[in-house]
Design a protein around this motif. Sequence first.
Motif, PDB file in Angstrom:
ATOM      1  N   ARG A  84      58.095  16.654  49.801  1.00 22.90           N
ATOM      2  CA  ARG A  84      56.974  15.867  49.525  1.00 22.90           C
ATOM      3  C   ARG A  84      57.079  14.981  48.145  1.00 22.90           C
ATOM      4  O   ARG A  84      56.645  13.792  48.171  1.00 22.90           O
ATOM      5  CB  ARG A  84      55.654  16.854  48.919  1.00 22.90           C
ATOM      6  CG  ARG A  84      54.277  16.352  48.551  1.00 22.90           C
ATOM      7  CD  ARG A  84      53.444  17.467  48.200  1.00 22.90           C
ATOM      8  NE  ARG A  84      52.339  16.966  47.791  1.00 22.90           N
ATOM      9  CZ  ARG A  84      51.095  17.750  47.247  1.00 22.90           C
ATOM     10  NH1 ARG A  84      51.281  18.931  47.053  1.00 22.90           N
ATOM     11  NH2 ARG A  84      50.043  17.075  46.753  1.00 22.90           N
ATOM     12  N   PHE A  85      57.914  15.350  47.098  1.00 22.99           N
ATOM     13  CA  PHE A  85      58.102  14.493  46.212  1.00 22.99           C
ATOM     14  C   PHE A  85      58.764  13.277  46.600  1.00 22.99           C
ATOM     15  O   PHE A  85      58.707  12.144  46.114  1.00 22.99           O
ATOM     16  CB  PHE A  85      58.802  15.224  44.851  1.00 22.99           C
ATOM     17  CG  PHE A  85      59.384  14.385  44.003  1.00 22.99           C
ATOM     18  CD1 PHE A  85      58.789  13.784  42.904  1.00 22.99           C
ATOM     19  CD2 PHE A  85      60.687  13.996  43.921  1.00 22.99           C
ATOM     20  CE1 PHE A  85      59.002  13.024  41.959  1.00 22.99           C
ATOM     21  CE2 PHE A  85      61.375  12.971  43.230  1.00 22.99           C
ATOM     22  CZ  PHE A  85      60.626  12.618  42.017  1.00 22.99           C
ATOM     23  N   THR A  87      58.928  11.892  49.656  1.00 21.35           N
ATOM     24  CA  THR A  87      58.053  10.971  50.412  1.00 21.35           C
ATOM     25  C   THR A  87      57.231  10.189  49.486  1.00 21.35           C
ATOM     26  O   THR A  87      57.349   8.836  49.876  1.00 21.35           O
ATOM     27  CB  THR A  87      57.414  11.787  51.485  1.00 21.35           C
ATOM     28  OG1 THR A  87      58.236  12.575  52.397  1.00 21.35           O
ATOM     29  CG2 THR A  87      56.421  10.932  52.407  1.00 21.35           C
ATOM     30  N   THR A  88      56.751  10.614  48.498  1.00 22.14           N
ATOM     31  CA  THR A  88      55.684   9.898  47.447  1.00 22.14           C
ATOM     32  C   THR A  88      56.648   9.050  46.668  1.00 22.14           C
ATOM     33  O   THR A  88      56.409   7.771  46.363  1.00 22.14           O
ATOM     34  CB  THR A  88      55.131  10.772  46.522  1.00 22.14           C
ATOM     35  OG1 THR A  88      54.468  11.850  47.490  1.00 22.14           O
ATOM     36  CG2 THR A  88      54.554  10.081  45.581  1.00 22.14           C
ATOM     37  N   LEU A  89      58.049   9.315  46.399  1.00 20.63           N
ATOM     38  CA  LEU A  89      58.898   8.587  45.624  1.00 20.63           C
ATOM     39  C   LEU A  89      59.297   7.252  46.504  1.00 20.63           C
ATOM     40  O   LEU A  89      59.346   6.220  46.152  1.00 20.63           O
ATOM     41  CB  LEU A  89      60.136   9.328  45.356  1.00 20.63           C
ATOM     42  CG  LEU A  89      61.345   8.597  44.408  1.00 20.63           C
ATOM     43  CD1 LEU A  89      61.020   7.979  43.320  1.00 20.63           C
ATOM     44  CD2 LEU A  89      62.510   9.296  44.706  1.00 20.63           C
ATOM     45  N   ALA A  91      57.754   6.123  49.066  1.00 24.11           N
ATOM     46  CA  ALA A  91      56.403   4.989  49.096  1.00 24.11           C
ATOM     47  C   ALA A  91      56.381   4.071  47.756  1.00 24.11           C
ATOM     48  O   ALA A  91      56.085   2.876  48.217  1.00 24.11           O
ATOM     49  CB  ALA A  91      55.254   5.887  49.370  1.00 24.11           C
ATOM     50  N   ASP A  92      56.944   4.947  46.768  1.00 28.12           N
ATOM     51  CA  ASP A  92      56.294   4.021  45.554  1.00 28.12           C
ATOM     52  C   ASP A  92      57.502   2.991  45.355  1.00 28.12           C
ATOM     53  O   ASP A  92      57.274   1.929  44.791  1.00 28.12           O
ATOM     54  CB  ASP A  92      56.533   5.028  44.225  1.00 28.12           C
ATOM     55  CG  ASP A  92      55.786   4.400  43.109  1.00 28.12           C
ATOM     56  OD1 ASP A  92      54.795   3.881  43.044  1.00 28.12           O
ATOM     57  OD2 ASP A  92      56.378   4.330  42.024  1.00 28.12           O
ATOM     58  N   ARG A  95      56.573  -0.002  47.436  1.00 27.15           N
ATOM     59  CA  ARG A  95      55.351  -0.655  46.883  1.00 27.15           C
ATOM     60  C   ARG A  95      56.166  -1.553  45.616  1.00 27.15           C
ATOM     61  O   ARG A  95      55.719  -2.723  45.752  1.00 27.15           O
ATOM     62  CB  ARG A  95      54.666   0.224  46.026  1.00 27.15           C
ATOM     63  CG  ARG A  95      53.524  -0.345  45.144  1.00 27.15           C
ATOM     64  CD  ARG A  95      52.652   0.482  44.444  1.00 27.15           C
ATOM     65  NE  ARG A  95      53.328   1.228  43.366  1.00 27.15           N
ATOM     66  CZ  ARG A  95      53.649   0.624  42.401  1.00 27.15           C
ATOM     67  NH1 ARG A  95      53.526  -0.549  41.957  1.00 27.15           N
ATOM     68  NH2 ARG A  95      54.600   1.283  41.335  1.00 27.15           N
TER      69      ARG A  95
END
Length: 453
Positions: A84-85, A87-89, A91-92, A95
């Motif tokens: 989960r971490f 995946t968020t990383l 995505a950031d 960005r």
Amino acid sequence: MSDFDYDLFVIGGGSGGVRASRIASGEHGAKVGLAEESRMGGTCVIRGCVPKKLMVFASGFPEAMEDARSYGWDVTVRGFDWPRFRTTLEADLDRLEKAYRTTLTNAGVTIHDARATLVDAHTVRLADGQTLRTRHILVATGGRPFVPEIPGAELALTSNEMFHLPSLPKRALVVGGGYIASEFSCILNGLGVEVCQYYRGAQILRGFDDEARGHVATAMAASGITVQCSTDVLRLEKTETGIVAVATDGSSREFDLVMYATGRHPNTEGLGLQGLGVELGRQGQIVVDRYSQTAVPSIFAVGDVTGRVNLTPVAIREGHAFADTVFGGKPTVFDHGLIASAVFTRPELGSVGLSEEAAREQEPIEVYSTAFRPMKTAFAGRADRVMMKLIVSQATRKVMGCHIVAPEAGEMIQLAAIAIGMGATKEDFDRTCAVHPTMAEELVTMRKPVRIA
């Protein structure tokens, strides 16, 4: 009509290259092209400072939640969800890369998503065979992790791969003693990994103040990290259950992951620099003068590829100074003499100016130092200690160095660097009223030197 396609062509889309491109084009009106063979943002944004700092944040929560219980909070921790971490990383980072591209496009820079090499002093060739003529070339290709040639070296990972692990290991070996190695040891330890760190030298964080790095090493050991100095790896062997590291001390120990952080080399191989008159140093770094100009007048270089000071803010300042000098008509030199830095271990180490050892070699000094248990964690029953240290010239009274080992030391050293850069004396620190209760107030309340050398 100009014989050139561009006024400036930049090779490398990292921090230094992007800043130079943006300033040259957006502020000084130059026609700029930039080639990046990988992802825009370079080491810092994609595989360095940014994802690392996010992992530092993630690794600090177990300790914070333990403290929360002492402060009366009913906290239950059910484990860390690495996928989960990650995946968020990712995505950031996507960005941020998009933001870098948008910034360049808005500044009028033409982006080429391709590897570029030099043909001559005014020509670059893209991977698709296209050649472009340019008045000036800026090489900003950064560096890459170095893994020594030992048997089984292919089994090791580097910092580049650490952000994309499919799962966290249970047992990890980190090889190296610099800030990258020490940071990742603390990150993995905070995320619940059993960590061992081998370093062939006598103490980790070589180049930093001895007292400060000793304080960090002690704290790392207290957190459960096994730091083995004077130890190196002879070979790595794959087994059915992991990777065995055979060490110089005669030991053999099995790990699930081995990460090497034993230095970085400049990315100059295969660029076509040989034969153009561009001088390279022993490690392959591009030799430049104080204006970042090589021996070939039209070719410049900034950032880690020059091997001067390998820090992202330095590359940015070098790139900006280059653009102002060449395209802004304002000869600008970035001063590499006083650069603050932070090591994001746990606790952090913030440093600016000279270490006690380096200052003592220059002139007679006074050393002001204190170590204490900070209020926040003392209340929680933890035995950790922080350290504040000032190095002062006996002759001028100027503060020659400041070293902080504490949570958020990076935030504190940034502000201390302003004062020291302005030439603040010990008396300037003394007459500054303390902000109470804070850790940083100790910087202005130390009255008597602990050593005179």
